[in-house]
Design a protein around this motif. Sequence first.
Motif, PDB file in Angstrom:
ATOM      1  N   GLU A   1       0.925  -1.306  -0.177  1.00  0.00           N
ATOM      2  CA  GLU A   1       0.138  -0.070  -0.053  1.00  0.00           C
ATOM      3  C   GLU A   1       0.900   1.157   0.037  1.00  0.00           C
ATOM      4  OE1 GLU A   1      -3.724   0.997   2.644  1.00  0.00           O
ATOM      5  OE2 GLU A   1      -1.877   1.431   3.720  1.00  0.00           O
ATOM      6  N   SER A   2       0.491   2.143  -0.990  1.00  0.00           N
ATOM      7  CA  SER A   2       1.204   3.508  -0.950  1.00  0.00           C
ATOM      8  C   SER A   2       0.244   4.379  -1.394  1.00  0.00           C
ATOM      9  CB  SER A   2       2.375   3.301  -1.642  1.00  0.00           C
ATOM     10  OG  SER A   2       1.989   3.281  -3.207  1.00  0.00           O
ATOM     11  N   VAL A   3       0.686   5.831  -0.929  1.00  0.00           N
ATOM     12  CA  VAL A   3      -0.052   6.843  -1.303  1.00  0.00           C
ATOM     13  C   VAL A   3       0.718   7.749  -2.392  1.00  0.00           C
ATOM     14  CG1 VAL A   3      -0.892   9.269  -0.421  1.00  0.00           C
ATOM     15  CG2 VAL A   3      -1.163   6.893   0.947  1.00  0.00           C
ATOM     16  N   ASN A   4       0.001   8.098  -3.482  1.00  0.00           N
ATOM     17  CA  ASN A   4       0.605   8.784  -4.458  1.00  0.00           C
ATOM     18  C   ASN A   4      -0.134  10.178  -4.400  1.00  0.00           C
ATOM     19  OD1 ASN A   4       1.057  10.412  -6.808  1.00  0.00           O
ATOM     20  ND2 ASN A   4       1.635   8.484  -7.557  1.00  0.00           N
ATOM     21  N   THR A   5       0.541  11.199  -3.561  1.00  0.00           N
ATOM     22  CA  THR A   5      -0.100  12.431  -3.641  1.00  0.00           C
ATOM     23  C   THR A   5      -0.279  13.457  -4.770  1.00  0.00           C
ATOM     24  OG1 THR A   5       2.095  13.340  -2.751  1.00  0.00           O
ATOM     25  CG2 THR A   5       0.639  12.749  -1.163  1.00  0.00           C
ATOM     26  N   SER A   6       0.553  13.011  -5.639  1.00  0.00           N
ATOM     27  CA  SER A   6       0.212  13.589  -6.993  1.00  0.00           C
ATOM     28  C   SER A   6      -0.814  13.323  -7.770  1.00  0.00           C
ATOM     29  CB  SER A   6       1.521  13.509  -7.984  1.00  0.00           C
ATOM     30  OG  SER A   6       2.748  13.974  -7.158  1.00  0.00           O
ATOM     31  N   TYR A   7      -1.226  12.193  -7.830  1.00  0.00           N
ATOM     32  CA  TYR A   7      -2.375  11.450  -8.349  1.00  0.00           C
ATOM     33  C   TYR A   7      -3.603  11.458  -7.331  1.00  0.00           C
ATOM     34  CZ  TYR A   7       0.158  10.492 -12.309  1.00  0.00           C
ATOM     35  OH  TYR A   7       0.962  10.334 -13.520  1.00  0.00           O
ATOM     36  N   LYS A   8      -3.584  11.949  -6.216  1.00  0.00           N
ATOM     37  CA  LYS A   8      -4.414  12.014  -4.938  1.00  0.00           C
ATOM     38  C   LYS A   8      -4.975  10.369  -4.825  1.00  0.00           C
ATOM     39  CE  LYS A   8      -5.073  16.497  -5.086  1.00  0.00           C
ATOM     40  NZ  LYS A   8      -5.931  17.798  -5.439  1.00  0.00           N
ATOM     41  N   THR A   9      -4.276   9.263  -4.798  1.00  0.00           N
ATOM     42  CA  THR A   9      -4.595   7.946  -4.778  1.00  0.00           C
ATOM     43  C   THR A   9      -3.888   6.960  -3.585  1.00  0.00           C
ATOM     44  OG1 THR A   9      -2.983   7.340  -6.528  1.00  0.00           O
ATOM     45  CG2 THR A   9      -5.403   8.005  -7.177  1.00  0.00           C
TER      46      THR A   9
ATOM     47  N   HIS B   1       6.774  -0.644  -7.354  1.00  0.00           N
ATOM     48  CA  HIS B   1       6.630   0.205  -8.246  1.00  0.00           C
ATOM     49  C   HIS B   1       5.654   0.251  -9.159  1.00  0.00           C
ATOM     50  CE1 HIS B   1      11.144  -0.354  -7.771  1.00  0.00           C
ATOM     51  NE2 HIS B   1      10.775  -1.603  -7.692  1.00  0.00           N
ATOM     52  N   MET B   2       5.593   1.226 -10.385  1.00  0.00           N
ATOM     53  CA  MET B   2       4.409   1.496 -11.191  1.00  0.00           C
ATOM     54  C   MET B   2       3.846   0.103 -11.628  1.00  0.00           C
ATOM     55  SD  MET B   2       3.603   4.470 -13.798  1.00  0.00           S
ATOM     56  CE  MET B   2       2.985   5.706 -12.924  1.00  0.00           C
ATOM     57  N   SER B   3       4.686  -0.595 -12.041  1.00  0.00           N
ATOM     58  CA  SER B   3       4.497  -1.976 -13.041  1.00  0.00           C
ATOM     59  C   SER B   3       3.862  -2.828 -11.926  1.00  0.00           C
ATOM     60  CB  SER B   3       5.619  -2.320 -13.569  1.00  0.00           C
ATOM     61  OG  SER B   3       6.723  -2.618 -12.513  1.00  0.00           O
ATOM     62  N   ASP B   4       4.159  -2.750 -10.669  1.00  0.00           N
ATOM     63  CA  ASP B   4       3.375  -3.683  -9.843  1.00  0.00           C
ATOM     64  C   ASP B   4       1.981  -3.140  -9.359  1.00  0.00           C
ATOM     65  OD1 ASP B   4       5.912  -4.897  -9.303  1.00  0.00           O
ATOM     66  OD2 ASP B   4       6.482  -3.386  -7.887  1.00  0.00           O
ATOM     67  N   GLU B   5       1.318  -2.198  -9.653  1.00  0.00           N
ATOM     68  CA  GLU B   5       0.174  -1.775  -9.306  1.00  0.00           C
ATOM     69  C   GLU B   5      -1.058  -2.425  -9.980  1.00  0.00           C
ATOM     70  OE1 GLU B   5       0.009   2.664 -10.180  1.00  0.00           O
ATOM     71  OE2 GLU B   5       1.562   2.984  -9.110  1.00  0.00           O
ATOM     72  N   ILE B   6      -2.227  -2.777  -9.134  1.00  0.00           N
ATOM     73  CA  ILE B   6      -3.279  -3.612  -9.307  1.00  0.00           C
ATOM     74  C   ILE B   6      -4.366  -2.765  -9.329  1.00  0.00           C
ATOM     75  CG2 ILE B   6      -4.552  -5.504  -8.472  1.00  0.00           C
ATOM     76  CD1 ILE B   6      -2.158  -6.753  -7.440  1.00  0.00           C
ATOM     77  N   CYS B   7      -4.668  -1.916  -8.250  1.00  0.00           N
ATOM     78  CA  CYS B   7      -5.872  -1.130  -8.408  1.00  0.00           C
ATOM     79  C   CYS B   7      -5.350   0.266  -7.155  1.00  0.00           C
ATOM     80  CB  CYS B   7      -6.986  -1.931  -7.571  1.00  0.00           C
ATOM     81  SG  CYS B   7      -6.950  -2.307  -5.925  1.00  0.00           S
ATOM     82  N   TYR B   8      -6.239   0.953  -7.038  1.00  0.00           N
ATOM     83  CA  TYR B   8      -6.107   2.196  -6.485  1.00  0.00           C
ATOM     84  C   TYR B   8      -7.486   2.687  -5.887  1.00  0.00           C
ATOM     85  CZ  TYR B   8      -7.763   4.382 -10.869  1.00  0.00           C
ATOM     86  OH  TYR B   8      -8.412   4.707 -11.773  1.00  0.00           O
ATOM     87  N   ILE B   9      -7.465   3.774  -5.003  1.00  0.00           N
ATOM     88  CA  ILE B   9      -8.415   4.201  -4.276  1.00  0.00           C
ATOM     89  C   ILE B   9      -8.387   5.854  -4.440  1.00  0.00           C
ATOM     90  CG2 ILE B   9      -9.841   4.708  -2.169  1.00  0.00           C
ATOM     91  CD1 ILE B   9      -9.096   2.102  -1.028  1.00  0.00           C
ATOM     92  N   ALA B  10      -9.408   6.365  -5.236  1.00  0.00           N
ATOM     93  CA  ALA B  10      -9.197   7.954  -5.316  1.00  0.00           C
ATOM     94  C   ALA B  10     -10.251   8.652  -4.859  1.00  0.00           C
ATOM     95  CB  ALA B  10      -9.322   8.082  -6.761  1.00  0.00           C
ATOM     96  N   PRO B  11     -10.145   9.332  -3.558  1.00  0.00           N
ATOM     97  CA  PRO B  11     -11.263  10.136  -3.018  1.00  0.00           C
ATOM     98  C   PRO B  11     -11.495  11.411  -3.832  1.00  0.00           C
ATOM     99  CG  PRO B  11      -9.267   9.698  -1.276  1.00  0.00           C
ATOM    100  CD  PRO B  11      -8.964   9.227  -2.652  1.00  0.00           C
TER     101      PRO B  11
END
Length: 120
Positions: free
Chosen positions: A36-44, A52-62
């Motif tokens: 789990e990580s927070v990407n403040t640029s994308y607000k997710t 790594h970005m290539s490891d991403e499966i899903c995200y939550i975007a408030p």
Amino acid sequence: MTEQVETFLADYKPEVRDLTLKVRELVRSIMPEAHESVNTSYKTIIYGTGPHMSDEICYIAPLTSSVNLGFNFGTQLPDPNGLLKGTGKLLRHIKFESPEEIATPGLTELLEMAKSHGTF
């Protein structure tokens, strides 16, 4: 809740923050081992097999009054209930406006399929 997630959600309205945490709880119940990580640029809040970005499966975007649960390879997931929205080449999302929507039929199965696609 991790301090990073708590800090990230601090500026959102209480309703959005609570809804985000309920979606997060669902994701964590299906993918407890996810990174789990927070990407403040994308607000997710991002979930995947690694950092790594290539490891991403899903995200939550408030958002302002709702929360999106996005799937990085959503176009490759079977969606017999028609839950996934979007027009991108790969990304699809589900929009939540109330906690009750988290019990939507087919949602758990989508997360399970996304998890399998991410090679957990």
